[in-house]
Scaffold this active site. Structure first.
Site, short mmCIF file in Angstrom:
data_model
loop_
_atom_site.label_atom_id
_atom_site.label_comp_id
_atom_site.label_asym_id
_atom_site.label_seq_id
_atom_site.Cartn_x
_atom_site.Cartn_y
_atom_site.Cartn_z
N SER A 26 0.81 -1.23 0.00
CA SER A 26 0.00 0.00 0.00
C SER A 26 0.84 1.27 0.00
O SER A 26 0.32 2.34 -0.33
CB SER A 26 -0.93 0.01 1.22
OG SER A 26 -0.19 -0.19 2.42
N ASP A 57 -3.40 8.05 7.85
CA ASP A 57 -4.30 7.14 8.58
C ASP A 57 -3.47 6.39 9.61
O ASP A 57 -2.39 6.85 9.99
CB ASP A 57 -5.06 6.21 7.61
CG ASP A 57 -4.14 5.28 6.83
OD1 ASP A 57 -2.97 5.11 7.21
OD2 ASP A 57 -4.59 4.71 5.81
N HIS A 98 -0.39 4.70 7.16
CA HIS A 98 0.23 5.28 5.96
C HIS A 98 0.56 6.75 6.15
O HIS A 98 -0.22 7.50 6.74
CB HIS A 98 -0.72 5.11 4.77
CG HIS A 98 -1.12 3.69 4.55
ND1 HIS A 98 -2.34 3.20 4.97
CD2 HIS A 98 -0.46 2.66 3.98
CE1 HIS A 98 -2.42 1.91 4.65
NE2 HIS A 98 -1.29 1.56 4.07
#
Length: 382
Positions: A40, A325, A328
């Protein structure tokens, strides 16, 4: 004091951006193509249509990105997006899931949120495209490139000039080994054994990439995974970083750096070069020296999986935050990492044995060295 720190950070960013941009020629990329493998931290949309809860194609993700939410797990650009710009590409590298209308000769992004080096990593969220599957997807693209260029040999010659960026492994710890309710790995391996298993499996995939043309590798190490808000909440003590997780990442990085030395020795005469990006050392430097006003709290409201709750308003001062978040980073943090990964001449401790800017220039120098060595051998026999 906070104002002074922030002013110094701004000056540092302006200096580095100017230093990097002077090497970029508009419309002319420093390598013809870039292929991205990872999780991610690099995903730009490959998870959008996957049956998984690990997604980011909704607000507030992309709030600072020109196209809005695209599947990037941050408010703006990812680290590799910014490196792509420093390399001189006019457009971001498209995700494998959506190459329609894109020039695959410029490269493809295979990264998938939640994925890892091991195939089972991330499957508690649903489907994930692990490193092995990403390599399989790359073989599909290689075949298409061979068709476009006219032959496999021409494709191989072309692919040998490209840059291969690999940033993966965090989820094998955060979303596998340290998640015993879903995965048995911690009952099968000690943490040292598991780290060695990861390095061996990663190495096999890197060698497989080499077999189909890869020659320039930028391998990103793991960051301070134990200091992410999600890991602090799950494993930290009194709000402190989870040191067991940070130590696991540190040991992984040491082994990866040693493997870079091994590969550079083994593949020297194949005109190959591997570099290691010390993400953890960089994170410590940025955290301790330059500072962010909000280093520990997520900018958005995280849901149960750590991603932002859809359509909730994030913080307004996003450049002050390390994390967007629970797992990340913000674009601002990505920018600092990208700048140093691309050009670390101010501190060589962050990239080894060179930075990305020097890696993409390495081919010509190596060819000259090999030519001079061959000439010397020829002269010695005359």
């Amino acid at each position: 004091m906070a104002c002074e720190t922030k002013s110094w950070l701004v000056m540092f960013l302006v200096f580095l951006v100017a230093n990097c941009m002077q090497h970029c020629v508009h419309g002319v990329s420093q390598v013809p193509c870039l292929f991205i493998f990872g999780d991610s931290m690099s995903d730009s949309g490959n998870n959008n249509e996957l049956p998984t809860t690990s997604k980011s194609n909704f607000r507030p993700y992309g709030i600072d990105f020109p196209l809005g939410p695209t599947g990037r797990y941050t408010n703006g650009r990812t680290e590799i997006d910014i490196i792509t710009q420093f390399l001189g590409f006019e457009k971001f590298i498209p995700p494998f899931a959506n190459t329609s209308g894109s020039d695959i000769l410029k490269g493809v992004n295979y990264a998938s949120g939640g994925s890892g080096i091991r195939n089972e990593t991330g499957w508690h969220y649903g489907a994930a495209i692990g490193l092995g599957l990403q390599l399989a997807n790359h073989r599909v693209i290689v075949s298409e490139i061979a068709t476009k260029l006219g032959s496999p040999d021409l494709a191989r010659q072309y692919l040998e000039k490209c840059l291969y960026y690999v940033n993966i492994g965090s989820n094998d710890y955060m979303g596998n080994y340290f998640l015993p309710p879903f995965y048995p790995t911690s009952t099968i391996y000690t943490i040292e054994e598991f780290t060695q298993v990861l390095i061996e499996e990663l190495s096999l995939n890197l060698q497989a990439l080499h077999d189909i043309g890869a020659r320039k590798y930028a391998l990103a190490g793991l960051g301070l995974i134990g200091c992410t808000p999600g890991m602090v909440s799950a494993h930290g003590t009194n709000g402190s970083c989870a040191e067991e997780q940070n130590l696991a990442a540190f040991n992984f990085n040491n082994k990866l750096k040693a493997r870079v030395d091994q590969f550079n020795n083994d593949f020297y005469y194949a005109n190959s070069k591997f570099i290691f990006i010390n993400t953890q050392a960089l994170a410590i430097e940025l955290r301790d020296k330059y500072g962010f006003p909000v280093p520990e709290t997520p900018c958005c409201l995280p849901g149960l999986t750590g991603e932002c709750v859809p359509d909730q308003e994030p913080c307004y001062n996003r450049n002050d935050y390390v994390f967007f978040d629970a797992f990340h980073p913000t674009e601002q943090w990505n920018l600092l990492n990208a700048l140093t990964s691309y050009n670390s001449t101010t501190n060589s401790a962050f990239t080894y044995p060179m930075d990305i800017k020097h890696l993409v220039d390495h081919e010509i120098k190596t060819e000259l060295e090999l030519t001079n060595e061959s000439t010397s051998q020829l002269s010695a026999t005359e």
